[in-house]
Design a protein around this motif. Structure first.
Motif, PDB file in Angstrom:
ATOM      1  N   ALA A 187      58.217  51.144  15.760  1.00  0.00           N
ATOM      2  CA  ALA A 187      59.239  51.407  14.751  1.00  0.00           C
ATOM      3  C   ALA A 187      59.486  52.908  14.606  1.00  0.00           C
ATOM      4  CB  ALA A 187      58.823  50.805  13.410  1.00  0.00           C
ATOM      5  N   THR A 188      58.417  53.714  14.695  1.00  0.00           N
ATOM      6  CA  THR A 188      58.550  55.167  14.629  1.00  0.00           C
ATOM      7  C   THR A 188      59.354  55.689  15.810  1.00  0.00           C
ATOM      8  OG1 THR A 188      56.451  55.406  13.431  1.00  0.00           O
ATOM      9  CG2 THR A 188      57.276  57.351  14.596  1.00  0.00           C
ATOM     10  N   ALA A 189      59.087  55.146  16.988  1.00  0.00           N
ATOM     11  CA  ALA A 189      59.829  55.558  18.182  1.00  0.00           C
ATOM     12  C   ALA A 189      61.311  55.223  18.027  1.00  0.00           C
ATOM     13  CB  ALA A 189      59.246  54.882  19.419  1.00  0.00           C
ATOM     14  N   PHE A 190      61.597  54.027  17.571  1.00  0.00           N
ATOM     15  CA  PHE A 190      62.985  53.597  17.367  1.00  0.00           C
ATOM     16  C   PHE A 190      63.678  54.506  16.357  1.00  0.00           C
ATOM     17  CE2 PHE A 190      66.188  50.875  15.275  1.00  0.00           C
ATOM     18  CZ  PHE A 190      66.903  50.443  16.373  1.00  0.00           C
ATOM     19  N   ALA A 191      62.986  54.849  15.286  1.00  0.00           N
ATOM     20  CA  ALA A 191      63.566  55.700  14.246  1.00  0.00           C
ATOM     21  C   ALA A 191      63.777  57.129  14.730  1.00  0.00           C
ATOM     22  CB  ALA A 191      62.669  55.698  13.011  1.00  0.00           C
ATOM     23  N   SER A 192      63.110  57.526  15.809  1.00  0.00           N
ATOM     24  CA  SER A 192      63.268  58.873  16.354  1.00  0.00           C
ATOM     25  C   SER A 192      64.570  59.038  17.113  1.00  0.00           C
ATOM     26  CB  SER A 192      62.101  59.202  17.292  1.00  0.00           C
ATOM     27  OG  SER A 192      60.857  59.138  16.615  1.00  0.00           O
ATOM     28  N   LEU A 193      65.246  57.936  17.383  1.00  0.00           N
ATOM     29  CA  LEU A 193      66.499  57.970  18.139  1.00  0.00           C
ATOM     30  C   LEU A 193      67.688  58.146  17.199  1.00  0.00           C
ATOM     31  CD1 LEU A 193      65.659  54.956  20.456  1.00  0.00           C
ATOM     32  CD2 LEU A 193      65.838  57.353  21.189  1.00  0.00           C
ATOM     33  N   PRO A 194      68.755  58.813  17.657  1.00  0.00           N
ATOM     34  CA  PRO A 194      69.961  58.903  16.829  1.00  0.00           C
ATOM     35  C   PRO A 194      70.488  57.506  16.482  1.00  0.00           C
ATOM     36  CG  PRO A 194      70.088  60.421  18.689  1.00  0.00           C
ATOM     37  CD  PRO A 194      68.889  59.553  18.934  1.00  0.00           C
ATOM     38  N   THR A 195      71.130  57.391  15.338  1.00  0.00           N
ATOM     39  CA  THR A 195      71.594  56.088  14.851  1.00  0.00           C
ATOM     40  C   THR A 195      72.504  55.389  15.851  1.00  0.00           C
ATOM     41  OG1 THR A 195      71.472  56.936  12.583  1.00  0.00           O
ATOM     42  CG2 THR A 195      72.741  54.922  12.941  1.00  0.00           C
ATOM     43  N   VAL A 196      73.383  56.135  16.513  1.00  0.00           N
ATOM     44  CA  VAL A 196      74.298  55.496  17.459  1.00  0.00           C
ATOM     45  C   VAL A 196      73.546  54.894  18.636  1.00  0.00           C
ATOM     46  CG1 VAL A 196      76.308  56.879  16.842  1.00  0.00           C
ATOM     47  CG2 VAL A 196      74.758  57.694  18.641  1.00  0.00           C
ATOM     48  N   ILE A 197      72.400  55.476  18.983  1.00  0.00           N
ATOM     49  CA  ILE A 197      71.594  54.950  20.077  1.00  0.00           C
ATOM     50  C   ILE A 197      70.771  53.755  19.599  1.00  0.00           C
ATOM     51  CG2 ILE A 197      69.784  55.486  21.753  1.00  0.00           C
ATOM     52  CD1 ILE A 197      72.571  56.716  22.299  1.00  0.00           C
ATOM     53  N   GLN A 198      70.301  53.787  18.368  1.00  0.00           N
ATOM     54  CA  GLN A 198      69.632  52.617  17.804  1.00  0.00           C
ATOM     55  C   GLN A 198      70.561  51.406  17.860  1.00  0.00           C
ATOM     56  OE1 GLN A 198      68.112  53.426  13.860  1.00  0.00           O
ATOM     57  NE2 GLN A 198      67.273  55.403  14.456  1.00  0.00           N
ATOM     58  N   GLU A 199      71.791  51.617  17.454  1.00  0.00           N
ATOM     59  CA  GLU A 199      72.769  50.517  17.461  1.00  0.00           C
ATOM     60  C   GLU A 199      73.045  50.037  18.890  1.00  0.00           C
ATOM     61  OE1 GLU A 199      76.059  52.265  15.457  1.00  0.00           O
ATOM     62  OE2 GLU A 199      75.168  52.075  13.450  1.00  0.00           O
ATOM     63  N   ALA A 200      73.139  50.976  19.831  1.00  0.00           N
ATOM     64  CA  ALA A 200      73.403  50.601  21.220  1.00  0.00           C
ATOM     65  C   ALA A 200      72.257  49.768  21.791  1.00  0.00           C
ATOM     66  CB  ALA A 200      73.631  51.849  22.067  1.00  0.00           C
ATOM     67  N   LEU A 201      71.026  50.123  21.438  1.00  0.00           N
ATOM     68  CA  LEU A 201      69.875  49.396  21.968  1.00  0.00           C
ATOM     69  C   LEU A 201      69.855  47.945  21.497  1.00  0.00           C
ATOM     70  CD1 LEU A 201      66.948  51.984  21.718  1.00  0.00           C
ATOM     71  CD2 LEU A 201      68.169  51.226  23.768  1.00  0.00           C
ATOM     72  N   THR A 202      70.371  47.696  20.311  1.00  0.00           N
ATOM     73  CA  THR A 202      70.393  46.318  19.815  1.00  0.00           C
ATOM     74  C   THR A 202      71.537  45.506  20.413  1.00  0.00           C
ATOM     75  OG1 THR A 202      71.753  46.881  17.880  1.00  0.00           O
ATOM     76  CG2 THR A 202      69.355  47.057  17.623  1.00  0.00           C
ATOM     77  N   GLN A 203      72.438  46.179  21.140  1.00  0.00           N
ATOM     78  CA  GLN A 203      73.602  45.496  21.706  1.00  0.00           C
ATOM     79  C   GLN A 203      73.558  45.402  23.231  1.00  0.00           C
ATOM     80  OE1 GLN A 203      76.893  47.795  20.255  1.00  0.00           O
ATOM     81  NE2 GLN A 203      76.403  47.431  18.110  1.00  0.00           N
TER      82      GLN A 203
END
Length: 281
Positions: free
Chosen positions: A39-55
């Motif tokens: 979760a910490t690693a995921f939160a280290s990414l910019p929000t637009v990349i977090q969203e891209a990873l879920t898609q």
């Protein structure tokens, strides 16, 4: 080894999500620690990349390796990919203008040069600023800068200008639209080279700024982040990761002695579930 623990957690996540009977399926204390790190690693990414990873279904990391050609990338890249590029990356016009590739989300990583105010791949060093600016117009664009935010340095602040002499074609000014992204937390973040995903990395105490290579640091970060994505999606299948052009020999000029190449090669030689390593492309 850390990536083995993350891979075990990923496989256990698959098992837990595929079980109809939840008896004896509670995660252990060690699993919870891995999930917290993910979760910490995921939160280290910019929000637009977090969203891209879920898609998206696949993360494709592309090294600065001259053996990589665009025709090979044409055959490989898919609409369900997210791309990761490093520093002064290769084939900038291709990534900015190709009909399909220009539409794929991209994460750009810019490494700090020693402990200076400079980052590789950004002014006043060699850069793809105009291509990056165009990329942002076509698809979600995220940027990570190692250790500190971009300082907008002047050429006079480069303590080793002979390493990368300024030419007449060098871009030295950040366009206003890209400047805005560099100040936008949704698009740009800072990643420490001592991030928890590399706490086991064997540094060289006698070499100033010894740290993981850019590719290995992002590999570990994304390996952890995909565990969190899998839990968010309640999916039995993890994101796939493809590593292109990450050599295990010394045929390029980028094997700085401050990176522990032996450690990185040993780990990359045992790619975990869902990871494909294409060394020469």
């Amino acid at each position: 080894m850390l990536n083995t623990s993350l891979n075990n957690a990923l496989l256990k996540t698959s098992d837990l999500l595929s079980e109809d009977n939840t008896n004896n399926s509670n995660p252990s204390v060690s699993d919870l620690a891995i999930y917290s790190e993910a979760a910490t690693a995921f939160a280290s990414l910019p929000t637009v990349i977090q969203e891209a990873l879920t898609q998206k279904k696949r993360i494709v990391c592309i090294a600065n390796n001259p053996s990589i050609d665009t025709s090979s990338l044409d055959a490989l890249l898919q609409p369900t990919d997210m791309l990761v590029l490093f520093n002064d990356f290769i084939h900038a016009d291709y990534f900015a203008n190709h009909p399909l590739v220009s539409t794929l989300p991209k994460l750009l990583f810019f490494r700090q040069i020693g402990d200076s105010n400079l980052h590789f791949g950004l002014p006043p060093r060699s850069n793809n600023v105009m291509a990056i600016n165009k990329m942002a117009n076509h698809a979600p664009l995220g940027m990570l800068l190692s250790n500190q935010p971009y300082q907008f340095p002047h050429p006079s602040e480069d303590q080793s200008p002979h390493d990368d002499p300024v030419t007449a074609s060098r871009i030295l000014i950040i366009p206003s639209a890209l400047n805005d992204l560099l100040h936008n937390d949704d698009h740009c973040g800072v990643l420490s080279e001592q991030h928890p995903v590399v706490t086991d990395y064997p540094y060289f105490s006698d070499i100033h700024s010894s740290a993981p290579s850019s590719g290995f640091l992002l590999y570990r970060l994304l390996l952890a982040a995909r565990v969190h994505v899998q839990r968010l999606q309640e999916s039995t299948m993890p994101l796939q990761i493809v590593m292109i052009g990450f050599n295990d020999e010394d045929k390029t000029a980028h094997f700085w002695q401050g990176h522990n190449w032996r450690f990185e090669r040993q780990e990359m030689a045992k790619a975990p579930y869902g990871v494909q390593v294409i060394r020469q492309y």
